[in-house]
Design a protein around this motif. Structure first.
Motif, PDB file in Angstrom:
ATOM      1  N   UNK A 288       0.863  -1.220   0.056  1.00 28.99           N
ATOM      2  CA  UNK A 288       0.402  -0.094  -0.093  1.00 28.99           C
ATOM      3  C   UNK A 288       0.641   1.148  -0.027  1.00 28.99           C
ATOM      4  N   UNK A 289       0.068   2.355  -0.222  1.00 27.86           N
ATOM      5  CA  UNK A 289       1.351   3.322   0.130  1.00 27.86           C
ATOM      6  C   UNK A 289      -0.035   4.539   1.197  1.00 27.86           C
ATOM      7  N   UNK A 290       1.380   4.427   1.891  1.00 29.79           N
ATOM      8  CA  UNK A 290      -0.013   4.592   2.982  1.00 29.79           C
ATOM      9  C   UNK A 290       1.400   5.871   3.955  1.00 29.79           C
ATOM     10  N   UNK A 291       1.016   6.869   4.601  1.00 31.15           N
ATOM     11  CA  UNK A 291       1.670   7.759   5.716  1.00 31.15           C
ATOM     12  C   UNK A 291       0.888   9.642   5.451  1.00 31.15           C
ATOM     13  N   UNK A 292       1.415  10.176   6.089  1.00 36.73           N
ATOM     14  CA  UNK A 292       0.400  11.721   5.416  1.00 36.73           C
ATOM     15  C   UNK A 292       0.397  12.291   4.474  1.00 36.73           C
ATOM     16  N   UNK A 293       1.312  11.342   3.297  1.00 37.96           N
ATOM     17  CA  UNK A 293       1.075  12.383   1.959  1.00 37.96           C
ATOM     18  C   UNK A 293      -0.392  12.059   1.876  1.00 37.96           C
ATOM     19  N   UNK A 294      -0.128  10.365   1.757  1.00 36.58           N
ATOM     20  CA  UNK A 294      -1.847   9.097   1.624  1.00 36.58           C
ATOM     21  C   UNK A 294      -2.921  10.029   2.243  1.00 36.58           C
ATOM     22  N   UNK A 295      -2.941  10.607   3.574  1.00 38.66           N
ATOM     23  CA  UNK A 295      -3.961  11.488   4.336  1.00 38.66           C
ATOM     24  C   UNK A 295      -4.308  12.357   3.291  1.00 38.66           C
ATOM     25  N   UNK A 296      -3.622  12.841   3.048  1.00 40.18           N
ATOM     26  CA  UNK A 296      -3.635  14.622   2.441  1.00 40.18           C
ATOM     27  C   UNK A 296      -3.465  13.986   1.288  1.00 40.18           C
ATOM     28  N   UNK A 297      -3.631  13.150   0.529  1.00 40.89           N
ATOM     29  CA  UNK A 297      -4.694  13.481  -0.999  1.00 40.89           C
ATOM     30  C   UNK A 297      -5.979  12.925  -1.004  1.00 40.89           C
ATOM     31  N   UNK A 298      -5.990  11.999   0.386  1.00 44.18           N
ATOM     32  CA  UNK A 298      -7.877  11.791   0.333  1.00 44.18           C
ATOM     33  C   UNK A 298      -8.300  12.113   0.532  1.00 44.18           C
ATOM     34  N   UNK A 299      -7.747  13.929   1.665  1.00 45.11           N
ATOM     35  CA  UNK A 299      -8.781  14.232   1.635  1.00 45.11           C
ATOM     36  C   UNK A 299      -9.121  14.988   0.896  1.00 45.11           C
ATOM     37  N   UNK A 300      -8.441  15.777  -0.005  1.00 41.23           N
ATOM     38  CA  UNK A 300      -8.707  15.908  -1.766  1.00 41.23           C
ATOM     39  C   UNK A 300      -9.916  15.333  -2.233  1.00 41.23           C
ATOM     40  N   UNK A 301      -9.219  14.138  -2.129  1.00 43.25           N
ATOM     41  CA  UNK A 301     -10.494  13.203  -3.358  1.00 43.25           C
ATOM     42  C   UNK A 301     -11.839  12.721  -2.721  1.00 43.25           C
ATOM     43  N   UNK A 302     -11.642  13.304  -1.639  1.00 39.57           N
ATOM     44  CA  UNK A 302     -13.050  13.597  -0.899  1.00 39.57           C
ATOM     45  C   UNK A 302     -13.630  14.569  -0.804  1.00 39.57           C
ATOM     46  N   UNK A 303     -13.425  15.545  -0.551  1.00 41.05           N
ATOM     47  CA  UNK A 303     -13.627  16.642  -1.353  1.00 41.05           C
ATOM     48  C   UNK A 303     -13.943  16.902  -3.003  1.00 41.05           C
ATOM     49  N   UNK A 304     -13.832  16.465  -3.730  1.00 41.20           N
ATOM     50  CA  UNK A 304     -13.827  16.081  -5.166  1.00 41.20           C
ATOM     51  C   UNK A 304     -14.565  15.357  -5.380  1.00 41.20           C
ATOM     52  N   UNK A 305     -14.522  14.261  -4.867  1.00 39.40           N
ATOM     53  CA  UNK A 305     -16.152  13.235  -4.997  1.00 39.40           C
ATOM     54  C   UNK A 305     -17.454  13.754  -4.506  1.00 39.40           C
ATOM     55  N   UNK A 306     -17.393  14.958  -3.350  1.00 40.97           N
ATOM     56  CA  UNK A 306     -18.444  15.678  -2.843  1.00 40.97           C
ATOM     57  C   UNK A 306     -18.819  16.936  -3.630  1.00 40.97           C
ATOM     58  N   UNK A 307     -18.239  17.257  -4.760  1.00 44.35           N
ATOM     59  CA  UNK A 307     -18.498  18.093  -5.282  1.00 44.35           C
ATOM     60  C   UNK A 307     -17.943  19.642  -4.655  1.00 44.35           C
ATOM     61  N   UNK A 308     -17.378  19.274  -3.643  1.00 42.36           N
ATOM     62  CA  UNK A 308     -16.840  20.279  -2.863  1.00 42.36           C
ATOM     63  C   UNK A 308     -15.718  20.884  -3.281  1.00 42.36           C
TER      64      UNK A 308
END
Length: 398
Positions: A288-308
């Motif tokens: 897996x790709x795990x670490x602080x950077x992956x958490x940060x890009x997930x936050x971006x992805x979640x906001x984009x998925x929610x159309x925010x």
């Protein structure tokens, strides 16, 4: 150019809705979405979020891949990737039966070396190279399972589990959801026999991913939370890897909560993941790709998925992707950010993000449905014909 190539997701929803004899109001009621939103999605004024696609797919009785237009058969044939899928299908036919080989399989440690290489190809989005090796790895791992005992047999099971995990990835990426489901079932059978709790957690991460496609978010969250409970007190040969898998489970829950439009829950899970990542740092355990950077890009992805999209763009300003970071995750980040910029009416920034994704992970980018939807949105909105966009659209196949 065939109509189906230029057809965006909203247009596919409208076409299938009419084939089912449903009005917009009728589909909106069945899918539990507003008629106004559905109308704007069908005509291309609003993006079709992953949650809306899953809801409409369930209401229409089709798969999400059909609404997304996957698999892109003509393009897969053009790149000769379709010829690699059939050997994978045949390879999955055997996972538990010993065969009459004239020679013994290699020691499990040698097989594992090739499996690790396949996992690295997976992380770097070199799917064609990975797929070519998987049928042989599956066959050899199965044979090793039946001709060994003790730790040798356990490692052979681990080789088999990770091979099935690689099959799931490529099948999911290219839109062969039926094949991905089979690979997931094979992983469920194999992981416990490998006696490694991290693999059972990986199965939960992937299973929760499939529930997002079907819109069964309640099931996905229960799968994640059960897996988190199961990890408590478990002994692993890779203790740091267990913490990485715990973090990946929280990230999966955050993504699910985001699609449920439960921002507080999503943020709480991201906080849990971020706290774990600060302790472990960057880790590649269990592929897996795990670490602080992956958490940060997930936050971006979640906001984009929610159309925010404004929030996605704002969060991305603080993301710093290391030069040697995993290409599959880096490429996905630029795809998500490109979508956010496109629907925020920033066409130049959107196309720049898509170009970055292409340079980093070309195979993943070319066959990603979000890329195609973003390109189609940019084409519909362009006021002056852009040669750069035209060339990119031709490369993608729209």
């Amino acid at each position: 150019m065939p109509q189906s190539i230029e057809e965006h997701v909203g247009a596919r929803i409208a076409r299938i809705r009419k084939q089912r004899g449903l009005t917009q109001q009728g589909l909106a009621i069945r899918a539990h979405v507003s008629k106004s939103l559905l109308s704007k999605v069908e005509c291309g004024q609003k993006p079709a979020s992953p949650a809306l696609v899953a809801a409409c797919a369930r209401a229409l009785g089709v798969s999400t891949s059909e609404l997304l237009g996957q698999p892109y058969a003509d393009d897969l044939r053009r790149d000769r990737i379709d010829t690699l899928i059939q050997p994978i299908r045949e390879g999955l036919e055997n996972w538990d039966v010993a065969l009459d080989w004239e020679t013994a399989p290699r020691p499990a440690a040698l097989i594992w070396t090739d499996v690790e290489h396949a996992l690295e190809q997976r992380r770097q989005a070199r799917y064609t190279d990975m797929v070519r090796t998987l049928p042989v790895l599956i066959d050899e791992s199965v044979q090793a399972v039946h001709t060994s005992t003790g730790e040798e047999q356990r490692l052979a099971y681990e080789c088999l589990a990770e091979s099935f995990r690689c099959v799931f990835t490529v099948a999911w990426k290219f839109g062969f959801l039926d094949l991905a489901t089979v690979a997931l079932d094979r992983l469920a059978w194999t992981a416990p026999r490998a006696d490694e709790p991290g693999l059972a957690a990986m199965h939960a991460v992937l299973r929760a991913q499939t529930t997002m496609s079907s819109g069964r978010y309640d099931v996905g969250l229960r799968v994640v939370d059960r897996a988190l409970r199961d990890l408590d007190g478990q002994q692993s040969r890779r203790p740091a890897g267990i913490e990485a898998m715990r973090g990946m489970l929280h990230l999966r829950a955050a993504t699910i909560a985001g699609r449920m439009k439960d921002r507080d829950h999503a943020d709480a899970r991201l906080v849990e993941a971020q706290a774990l990542s600060q302790v472990t740092g960057e880790l590649p355990d269990f592929g897996v790709t795990w670490g602080p950077v992956n958490v940060a890009v997930h936050a971006v992805s979640i906001a984009s998925d929610a159309d925010d999209f404004g929030r996605a763009i704002e969060l991305a300003e603080n993301v710093r992707i290391p030069r040697d970071w995993t290409r599959s995750r880096a490429g996905h980040h630029w795809i998500d950010l490109g979508r956010a910029h496109a629907w925020s009416n920033h066409p130049e920034q959107a196309l720049d993000c898509l170009h970055r994704a292409r340079r980093i992970a070309p195979q993943q980018t070319r066959y990603h449905p979000t890329v195609r939807e973003t390109v189609l949105a940019l084409k519909r909105r362009e006021r002056v014909r852009s040669s750069s966009l035209s060339r990119y659209a031709e490369w993608v196949g729209v």
